[in-house]
Design a protein around this motif. Structure first.
Motif, PDB file in Angstrom:
ATOM      1  N   THR A   2       1.129   9.208   6.084  1.00 34.38           N
ATOM      2  CA  THR A   2      -0.012   8.382   5.673  1.00 34.38           C
ATOM      3  C   THR A   2      -1.045   9.215   4.926  1.00 34.38           C
ATOM      4  O   THR A   2      -1.672   8.724   3.984  1.00 34.38           O
ATOM      5  CB  THR A   2      -0.665   7.656   6.866  1.00 34.38           C
ATOM      6  N   LEU A   3      -1.219  10.462   5.323  1.00 31.71           N
ATOM      7  CA  LEU A   3      -2.159  11.332   4.608  1.00 31.71           C
ATOM      8  C   LEU A   3      -1.694  11.562   3.167  1.00 31.71           C
ATOM      9  O   LEU A   3      -2.505  11.580   2.241  1.00 31.71           O
ATOM     10  CB  LEU A   3      -2.316  12.667   5.342  1.00 31.71           C
ATOM     11  N   THR A   4      -0.384  11.701   2.974  1.00 34.27           N
ATOM     12  CA  THR A   4       0.179  11.875   1.633  1.00 34.27           C
ATOM     13  C   THR A   4      -0.082  10.630   0.787  1.00 34.27           C
ATOM     14  O   THR A   4      -0.483  10.735  -0.381  1.00 34.27           O
ATOM     15  CB  THR A   4       1.692  12.153   1.718  1.00 34.27           C
ATOM     16  N   LEU A   5       0.121   9.457   1.372  1.00 34.16           N
ATOM     17  CA  LEU A   5      -0.122   8.203   0.647  1.00 34.16           C
ATOM     18  C   LEU A   5      -1.602   8.027   0.331  1.00 34.16           C
ATOM     19  O   LEU A   5      -1.961   7.596  -0.773  1.00 34.16           O
ATOM     20  CB  LEU A   5       0.404   7.015   1.458  1.00 34.16           C
ATOM     21  N   ASP A   6      -2.458   8.347   1.289  1.00 28.13           N
ATOM     22  CA  ASP A   6      -3.909   8.244   1.060  1.00 28.13           C
ATOM     23  C   ASP A   6      -4.342   9.146  -0.098  1.00 28.13           C
ATOM     24  O   ASP A   6      -5.093   8.719  -0.980  1.00 28.13           O
ATOM     25  CB  ASP A   6      -4.693   8.641   2.319  1.00 28.13           C
ATOM     26  N   LYS A   7      -3.864  10.380  -0.086  1.00 27.56           N
ATOM     27  CA  LYS A   7      -4.233  11.339  -1.129  1.00 27.56           C
ATOM     28  C   LYS A   7      -3.792  10.854  -2.511  1.00 27.56           C
ATOM     29  O   LYS A   7      -4.486  11.059  -3.506  1.00 27.56           O
ATOM     30  CB  LYS A   7      -3.602  12.698  -0.829  1.00 27.56           C
ATOM     31  N   ALA A   8      -2.646  10.155  -2.564  1.00 27.97           N
ATOM     32  CA  ALA A   8      -2.116   9.660  -3.835  1.00 27.97           C
ATOM     33  C   ALA A   8      -2.726   8.323  -4.247  1.00 27.97           C
ATOM     34  O   ALA A   8      -2.486   7.845  -5.355  1.00 27.97           O
ATOM     35  CB  ALA A   8      -0.599   9.527  -3.754  1.00 27.97           C
ATOM     36  N   GLY A   9      -3.495   7.704  -3.342  1.00 25.54           N
ATOM     37  CA  GLY A   9      -4.108   6.415  -3.655  1.00 25.54           C
ATOM     38  C   GLY A   9      -3.119   5.258  -3.677  1.00 25.54           C
ATOM     39  O   GLY A   9      -3.339   4.266  -4.358  1.00 25.54           O
ATOM     40  N   ILE A  10      -2.043   5.360  -2.906  1.00 22.76           N
ATOM     41  CA  ILE A  10      -1.023   4.316  -2.846  1.00 22.76           C
ATOM     42  C   ILE A  10      -1.431   3.274  -1.804  1.00 22.76           C
ATOM     43  O   ILE A  10      -1.803   3.625  -0.677  1.00 22.76           O
ATOM     44  CB  ILE A  10       0.362   4.908  -2.461  1.00 22.76           C
ATOM     45  N   HIS A  39      13.073  -6.238  -3.567  1.00 22.41           N
ATOM     46  CA  HIS A  39      12.002  -6.693  -2.669  1.00 22.41           C
ATOM     47  C   HIS A  39      10.642  -6.286  -3.213  1.00 22.41           C
ATOM     48  O   HIS A  39      10.477  -5.199  -3.765  1.00 22.41           O
ATOM     49  CB  HIS A  39      12.192  -6.095  -1.273  1.00 22.41           C
ATOM     50  N   LYS A  40       9.675  -7.172  -3.017  1.00 24.45           N
ATOM     51  CA  LYS A  40       8.308  -6.867  -3.441  1.00 24.45           C
ATOM     52  C   LYS A  40       7.726  -5.735  -2.597  1.00 24.45           C
ATOM     53  O   LYS A  40       7.021  -4.870  -3.104  1.00 24.45           O
ATOM     54  CB  LYS A  40       7.444  -8.127  -3.319  1.00 24.45           C
ATOM     55  N   ARG A  41       8.027  -5.763  -1.296  1.00 21.01           N
ATOM     56  CA  ARG A  41       7.551  -4.728  -0.381  1.00 21.01           C
ATOM     57  C   ARG A  41       8.672  -4.367   0.583  1.00 21.01           C
ATOM     58  O   ARG A  41       9.442  -5.217   0.991  1.00 21.01           O
ATOM     59  CB  ARG A  41       6.311  -5.202   0.379  1.00 21.01           C
ATOM     60  N   VAL A  42       8.732  -3.080   0.914  1.00 25.12           N
ATOM     61  CA  VAL A  42       9.728  -2.579   1.854  1.00 25.12           C
ATOM     62  C   VAL A  42       9.021  -1.769   2.934  1.00 25.12           C
ATOM     63  O   VAL A  42       7.834  -1.468   2.823  1.00 25.12           O
ATOM     64  CB  VAL A  42      10.797  -1.704   1.152  1.00 25.12           C
ATOM     65  N   PHE A  43       9.779  -1.410   3.950  1.00 21.18           N
ATOM     66  CA  PHE A  43       9.258  -0.580   5.041  1.00 21.18           C
ATOM     67  C   PHE A  43      10.006   0.742   5.044  1.00 21.18           C
ATOM     68  O   PHE A  43      11.222   0.766   4.915  1.00 21.18           O
ATOM     69  CB  PHE A  43       9.482  -1.270   6.395  1.00 21.18           C
ATOM     70  N   GLU A  51       4.574  -0.123   5.167  1.00 16.91           N
ATOM     71  CA  GLU A  51       4.981  -1.196   4.253  1.00 16.91           C
ATOM     72  C   GLU A  51       4.321  -0.932   2.906  1.00 16.91           C
ATOM     73  O   GLU A  51       3.107  -0.758   2.823  1.00 16.91           O
ATOM     74  CB  GLU A  51       4.544  -2.556   4.795  1.00 16.91           C
ATOM     75  N   LEU A  52       5.147  -0.891   1.848  1.00 13.64           N
ATOM     76  CA  LEU A  52       4.626  -0.643   0.512  1.00 13.64           C
ATOM     77  C   LEU A  52       5.609  -1.142  -0.538  1.00 13.64           C
ATOM     78  O   LEU A  52       6.736  -1.539  -0.208  1.00 13.64           O
ATOM     79  CB  LEU A  52       4.331   0.846   0.307  1.00 13.64           C
ATOM     80  N   ALA A  53       5.180  -1.126  -1.786  1.00 11.33           N
ATOM     81  CA  ALA A  53       6.049  -1.534  -2.892  1.00 11.33           C
ATOM     82  C   ALA A  53       7.074  -0.427  -3.129  1.00 11.33           C
ATOM     83  O   ALA A  53       6.705   0.755  -3.174  1.00 11.33           O
ATOM     84  CB  ALA A  53       5.225  -1.769  -4.152  1.00 11.33           C
ATOM     85  N   PRO A  54       8.353  -0.790  -3.301  1.00  9.52           N
ATOM     86  CA  PRO A  54       9.365   0.254  -3.503  1.00  9.52           C
ATOM     87  C   PRO A  54       9.119   1.089  -4.760  1.00  9.52           C
ATOM     88  O   PRO A  54       9.379   2.290  -4.767  1.00  9.52           O
ATOM     89  CB  PRO A  54      10.683  -0.518  -3.575  1.00  9.52           C
ATOM     90  N   GLY A  55       8.584   0.481  -5.803  1.00 13.56           N
ATOM     91  CA  GLY A  55       8.283   1.233  -7.016  1.00 13.56           C
ATOM     92  C   GLY A  55       7.218   2.285  -6.793  1.00 13.56           C
ATOM     93  O   GLY A  55       7.287   3.381  -7.354  1.00 13.56           O
ATOM     94  N   ASP A  56       6.217   1.960  -5.952  1.00 15.23           N
ATOM     95  CA  ASP A  56       5.179   2.944  -5.621  1.00 15.23           C
ATOM     96  C   ASP A  56       5.788   4.138  -4.881  1.00 15.23           C
ATOM     97  O   ASP A  56       5.437   5.285  -5.132  1.00 15.23           O
ATOM     98  CB  ASP A  56       4.082   2.319  -4.762  1.00 15.23           C
TER      99      ASP A  56
END
Length: 156
Positions: free
Chosen positions: A8-16, A123-127, A138-143
């Motif tokens: 989650t820290l990695t995602l936060d830092k990337a703004g995802i 899928h629009k969103r995956v886990f 849960e996030l967009a697979p492209g992200d």
């Protein structure tokens, strides 16, 4: 259970944009990804299991729907290699810094190539695992692919 992990820290830092979902992890489940999907009440094709493998001896992170199995032949081809094999659980834990059942593609100790099964893009969103047993992101697979510098390929 903490909802803040290296993932989650990695995602936060990337703004995802993402959401954290927790569930009751069953260490005795035959297939952890299927148990996670059932606990979360989502189709198993939306839950991507994170697997660590080696292609021609080099580490690779693989994301595939929980209800599918990776074809080693297709994985090797997707990575431009000749042979693929799964990492032993102990080696995967040492390599990623996560425990089996909680291995996330985000925030691993070492950056490695990432390949996602192309079915996930439907899928629009995956886990994906959030870096702790019982935590899913849960996030967009492209992200996910963009942040991981990964690619999609047929793997099953």
């Amino acid at each position: 259970m903490s909802k803040t992990t290296r993932a989650t820290l990695t995602l936060d830092k990337a703004g995802i944009a993402y959401a954290v979902r927790t569930y009751d992890y069953d260490p005795h489940a035959e297939r952890i990804g299927l148990q996670a999907a059932e606990s979360l009440g989502v189709p198993p094709g939306r839950v991507l299991k994170t697997l660590m493998a080696r292609v021609d001896g080099k580490a690779v992170c693989v994301l595939v729907p929980a209800d599918r199995e990776v074809s080693m032949k297709k994985l090797a081809a997707a990575c431009g290699g000749k042979a693929a094999q799964m990492m032993r659980p102990r080696d995967a834990e040492r390599f990623t810094g996560y425990h089996v059942g909680g291995i996330s593609p985000f925030g691993q100790r070492k950056a490695v190539p990432v390949v996602m099964d192309e079915a996930a893009l439907a899928h629009k969103r995956v886990f994906v695992n959030g870096g702790q047993r019982g935590v899913q992101i849960e996030l967009a697979p492209g992200d996910a692919l963009r942040l991981l510098n990964g690619r999609a390929a047929p793997l099953t």
